[in-house]
Design an enzyme around this catalytic site. Structure first.
Site, mmCIF file in Angstrom:
data_model
loop_
_atom_site.group_PDB
_atom_site.id
_atom_site.type_symbol
_atom_site.label_atom_id
_atom_site.label_comp_id
_atom_site.label_asym_id
_atom_site.label_seq_id
_atom_site.Cartn_x
_atom_site.Cartn_y
_atom_site.Cartn_z
ATOM 1 N N ASP A 42 0.871 -1.178 0.000
ATOM 2 C CA ASP A 42 0.000 0.000 0.000
ATOM 3 C C ASP A 42 0.913 1.235 0.000
ATOM 4 O O ASP A 42 1.202 1.812 1.040
ATOM 5 C CB ASP A 42 -0.898 -0.047 1.248
ATOM 6 C CG ASP A 42 -1.802 1.171 1.370
ATOM 7 O OD1 ASP A 42 -1.933 1.922 0.375
ATOM 8 O OD2 ASP A 42 -2.366 1.373 2.466
ATOM 9 N N ASP A 52 -3.234 4.459 2.053
ATOM 10 C CA ASP A 52 -4.644 4.846 2.194
ATOM 11 C C ASP A 52 -5.527 3.649 2.565
ATOM 12 O O ASP A 52 -6.743 3.704 2.485
ATOM 13 C CB ASP A 52 -5.151 5.528 0.921
ATOM 14 C CG ASP A 52 -5.108 4.602 -0.298
ATOM 15 O OD1 ASP A 52 -4.680 3.431 -0.160
ATOM 16 O OD2 ASP A 52 -5.498 5.054 -1.398
ATOM 17 N N ASP A 93 -2.382 3.688 -6.501
ATOM 18 C CA ASP A 93 -1.746 3.400 -5.223
ATOM 19 C C ASP A 93 -0.600 4.371 -4.912
ATOM 20 O O ASP A 93 0.156 4.172 -3.967
ATOM 21 C CB ASP A 93 -1.235 1.947 -5.199
ATOM 22 C CG ASP A 93 -1.015 1.460 -3.772
ATOM 23 O OD1 ASP A 93 -1.691 1.978 -2.858
ATOM 24 O OD2 ASP A 93 -0.153 0.580 -3.558
ATOM 25 N N ASP A 105 -1.476 7.753 -4.822
ATOM 26 C CA ASP A 105 -2.178 8.965 -4.403
ATOM 27 C C ASP A 105 -3.210 8.598 -3.331
ATOM 28 O O ASP A 105 -4.225 7.960 -3.618
ATOM 29 C CB ASP A 105 -2.869 9.604 -5.619
ATOM 30 C CG ASP A 105 -3.534 10.927 -5.262
ATOM 31 O OD1 ASP A 105 -3.611 11.254 -4.049
ATOM 32 O OD2 ASP A 105 -3.985 11.628 -6.185
ATOM 33 N N VAL A 131 -6.958 9.128 -3.704
ATOM 34 C CA VAL A 131 -7.743 8.275 -4.604
ATOM 35 C C VAL A 131 -7.959 6.922 -3.938
ATOM 36 O O VAL A 131 -7.006 6.163 -3.740
ATOM 37 C CB VAL A 131 -7.003 8.087 -5.952
ATOM 38 C CG1 VAL A 131 -7.799 7.157 -6.856
ATOM 39 C CG2 VAL A 131 -6.762 9.422 -6.617
ATOM 40 N N ASN A 144 -12.843 7.746 -6.564
ATOM 41 C CA ASN A 144 -13.361 6.698 -5.685
ATOM 42 C C ASN A 144 -13.298 5.303 -6.310
ATOM 43 O O ASN A 144 -13.839 4.348 -5.754
ATOM 44 C CB ASN A 144 -14.784 7.024 -5.227
ATOM 45 C CG ASN A 144 -15.706 7.300 -6.396
ATOM 46 O OD1 ASN A 144 -15.375 6.975 -7.539
ATOM 47 N ND2 ASN A 144 -16.857 7.891 -6.115
ATOM 48 N N ILE A 156 -16.811 5.313 -12.446
ATOM 49 C CA ILE A 156 -17.699 6.376 -12.930
ATOM 50 C C ILE A 156 -16.914 7.689 -12.904
ATOM 51 O O ILE A 156 -16.499 8.148 -11.835
ATOM 52 C CB ILE A 156 -18.972 6.461 -12.062
ATOM 53 C CG1 ILE A 156 -19.712 5.124 -12.107
ATOM 54 C CG2 ILE A 156 -19.859 7.617 -12.508
ATOM 55 C CD1 ILE A 156 -20.845 5.003 -11.114
ATOM 56 N N GLU A 161 -20.865 11.567 -11.826
ATOM 57 C CA GLU A 161 -21.027 11.261 -10.395
ATOM 58 C C GLU A 161 -22.154 12.118 -9.804
ATOM 59 O O GLU A 161 -22.972 11.633 -9.017
ATOM 60 C CB GLU A 161 -19.720 11.513 -9.631
ATOM 61 C CG GLU A 161 -18.671 10.408 -9.774
ATOM 62 C CD GLU A 161 -18.841 9.269 -8.775
ATOM 63 O OE1 GLU A 161 -19.776 9.315 -7.941
ATOM 64 O OE2 GLU A 161 -18.047 8.307 -8.835
ATOM 65 N N SER A 190 -13.196 -15.334 11.595
ATOM 66 C CA SER A 190 -12.834 -16.163 10.440
ATOM 67 C C SER A 190 -14.045 -16.511 9.575
ATOM 68 O O SER A 190 -13.885 -16.770 8.381
ATOM 69 C CB SER A 190 -12.159 -17.447 10.913
ATOM 70 O OG SER A 190 -12.975 -18.104 11.866
#
Ligand code: CA
Length: 583
Positions: A190, A194, A214, A216, A219, A233, A237, A249, A267
């Site tokens: 990551d 984020d 990945d 920013d 985002v 997001n 879209i 959007e 689990s």
């Protein structure tokens, strides 16, 4: 539900018993190390029997079938262990006795036994004599598998600990600590931190919506934004409708009740599952273990097919021996509103219970306070369905008390309320009546007994309890009084859930809390398919793929009938036509 010990045992099998927990709090009888040895040796013995090979030949074949670096490790281990172990198995015909010989089992009194006595010992006396003969040999070698492993493969030592976190059986009273697995259960890969990733395993997008950028942190799934120039997001879209001049959007998502889902659970939430083929010697072939490495990276879980956040079909899994329908609350949420695409988070962790809920609320990506970059509301489920009454301890005192349970749930509600955007909902899921497990499974043959028709679930439950290694003494128990008492305690915990709703009513800023009752147990009891098909065959404990789909649809129906969900998005068709199908 609590799977640590059992997961350990089963993954040990898969790993060719290359990993033994760093510090096994072994029972007097040998605990998990004993169980793992007995399962692996028993399976090798069965496979050798089927293919008319020696154990050494069989171990070579099995090691070749393991993927990647595991294959070499497996061969190294058996080169050391095989010459000591295999002659004993061939001599006495019993994996139980052989594992005693190398002291992984300390079963001096022969009380713990997975397999029936071998043909050479037809009576109990003969069996005990055979065991005594083996035990009395003065040259009994101690085989320290862990040292062998760490010597041969230091990375695997680290790997196993890091990703499996397999566990010494921990005290139920020591719950929130040492859950072990890649704490704090966030994506390993990551870059922008984020909490979302573009890698599937290791808590990546099999667990949480896929990160479409990945690099920013602004985002990520769940954002409420107009997305004129970029898909902030990650729901695909994006852009401006040239006919109206409005961003899609705003035109098709804004004001439609778009929301994401987060599952906080155990689990069963993460969909723990060991493929039955791993434990069925007659089904082994060169492709049986192909999915083993990704499965280890997923902690033995299948969140992408789970009842909360499933988004794939079982048939889409390239390998992994999984079949059955897929349905999930996430899938239903996307059908309800296409703007909800990619907005899911699965915080299911093997072994978790209500004591983990507060911490889990802090590991969800949703910010209700950042007005400059607002997020959408969230449907959040608290789904700890077993571990508050599950553990390896043979007593009821270590189970969560109603006071502790209420405090755990209420604290988590307040924690979520302080973090989530306004308009969010919390749905409380009660503990399930685990008596179904014994009722449905006890007489059936376990996958490990399929070759010789010789091990039932009762045998397995008793064996694991004997080794103090059962994931749930209360449910996986041949004593009916124990099972009924466990349900009595679970019911007393469930009775706290309406109390939690009342206690927090009128005191929350951002969330509403709902308790739809015992939806899961009701769905299981009215199942259209035989109930045993709802249970995972290997652990005899978790919901199967079929069970997951059934639970998802039952919960969706319950939430729909309560009238708490937003209406369907009237723009769904336009979104599908313009941006295509996502699921
Ligand atoms: Ca978007």
């Amino acid at each position: 539900m609590k799977v640590f010990s059992f997961a350990a045992v089963l993954l040990l099998v898969a790993l060719c018993f290359t990993y033994v927990p760093v510090k096994v709090e072994a029972s007097e009888n040998g605990g998990m190390g004993c169980a793992a040895c007995t399962l692996v040796v028993g399976l090798l013995e069965q496979s050798a029997q089927i293919h008319n090979r020696t154990l050494t030949q069989e171990a070579e074949v099995m090691c070749q079938w393991l993927p990647g670096f595991l294959s070499g490790i497996c061969q190294d281990i058996f080169k050391i262990v095989g010459p000591i172990l295999f002659p004993i198995v061939e001599d006495c015909g019993s994996a139980d006795i052989a594992c005693n010989f190398i002291t992984l089992c300390k079963n001096e009194t022969a009380v713990c036994r997975l397999f029936p006595p071998p043909p050479s010992a037809r009576t109990e006396e003969e069996y005990n004599r055979l065991l005594a003969t083996t035990n009395s040999r003065s040259d009994r070698p101690k085989v320290d598998i862990l040292s062998v492993l760490c010597d041969k493969a230091p990375n695997l030592c680290k790997y196993a600990h890091r990703f499996l976190g397999i566990p010494q059986p921990r005290s139920l009273k020591d719950r929130s600590k040492n859950l072990g697995i890649s704490a704090p259960h966030l994506p390993t890969f990551d870059s922008d931190k984020d909490m979302f990733s573009d890698y599937p395993q290791l808590r990546g997008y099999f667990w949480r919506g896929k990160d479409c950028d990945d690099l920013d942190a602004a985002v990520h799934p769940g954002r409420l934004s107009s997305d004129i120039f970029g898909d902030m997001n990650c729901n695909t879209i994006v852009g401006v409708d040239s006919a109206t001049g409005s961003p899609y959007e705003d035109e098709w998502c804004q004001g439609t009740g778009s929301m994401g889902i987060a599952m906080l659970g155990d689990s069963a939430t993460a969909h723990f599952r060991i493929p039955a083929e791993y434990l069925t010697a007659r089904d082994w072939n060169e492709s049986t273990f192909n999915y083993l490495l990704p499965l280890l990276e997923n902690e033995g879980d299948w969140p992408m097919l789970s009842w909360g956040t499933g988004f794939m079909n079982a048939s889409q899994m390239p390998v992994g021996n999984i079949r059955g329908p897929m349905s999930s609350l996430y899938k239903h949420l996307v059908e309800l509103n296409q703007c909800n695409r990619n907005d899911y988070q699965n915080m299911g962790v093997n072994g978790a219970d209500s004591g983990n809920l507060v911490e889990w609320t802090t590991l969800i990506s949703r910010n209700g306070t950042d007005t400059a970059n607002p997020d959408k509301p969230l449907l959040m489920l608290f789904s700890m369905i077993g571990n508050d009454v599950c553990g390896h301890e043979h007593n009821f005192d270590s189970m969560t008390t109603p006071e502790e349970y209420l405090n755990n749930v209420v604290s988590a509600i307040y924690s979520a309320d302080s973090r989530l955007p306004s308009g969010s909902m919390i749905v409380l899921v009660p503990l399930v009546d685990g008596r179904i497990l014994y009722d449905e499974m006890h007489n059936r043959i376990h996958p490990i007994g399929k070759t010789n028709n010789d091990v039932t679930y009762t045998d397995l439950y008793d064996y694991l309890n004997c080794l103090d290694s059962s994931p749930c003494w209360g449910w996986m128990n041949s004593n009916e009084t124990v099972r009924n008492t466990t349900w009595k305690i679970a019911s007393s915990l469930n009775a706290q859930l309406p109390v939690a709703v009342n206690m927090t009513s009128g005191k929350l800023k951002n969330v509403k809390v709902y308790y739809p009752g015992e939806v899961m147990s009701a769905a299981i009891n009215s199942s259209p398919v035989p109930k045993w098909e709802l249970i995972e065959p290997v652990d005899g404990f978790h919901p199967s793929q079929t069970g997951n789909a059934l639970i998802a649809d039952a919960y969706w129906k319950a939430l729909t009938s309560m009238g708490i969900l937003p209406s369907a998005n009237p723009n769904n068709q336009k979104i599908l036509e313009k941006f295509g199908r996502y699921l």
